[in-house]
Design a protein around this motif. Sequence first.
Motif: not given
Length: 157
Positions: A82-83, A105, A108, A122, A130-131, A137
């Motif tokens: 997770t961010t 996507e 989250g 992370r 942003r992601s 990932s």
Amino acid sequence: MSLAIALYQPDIAGNTGTILRLGACLGLDVHVIEPAGFDISDRALKRAGMDYLETARLVRHVSWTAFLAWREAETRRLVLFTTQATTGYTAFAYRDDDVLLFGRESAGVPEHVHATADARVRIGMIEGARSLNLAVSAGMAAGEANRQVNGHSATSR
């Protein structure tokens, strides 16, 4: 027991197909926690997974509750990517009973899923990013976890 990847209500068939291919190549189970934003038999899933879908170990859970029941019965540790985490994914110590969990996507995971995770990590990005793509990932995470647990980037079969 071996590492596994779990996708919480994935939105994009192509990403899930790519992750199934990753799982097939690394010997990892891929758990899909439904509902997904696409038909699991979708052509895009098959296109991204190519012929690896025949060897991929896909485990479907009809709900988050069903996934939690499986996890409890198997006594698996849940590691959420997770961010919102502060621990970097390469600084975390993985174990062979870990399930690497990735959110949708588009959104989250909800707070109740965050609260259930045993650990949160992370993947660092530059300021303003942003992601990352979900499949990218998952590939980064699986590679690092597999390196730590098995001493190399792919499991021996």
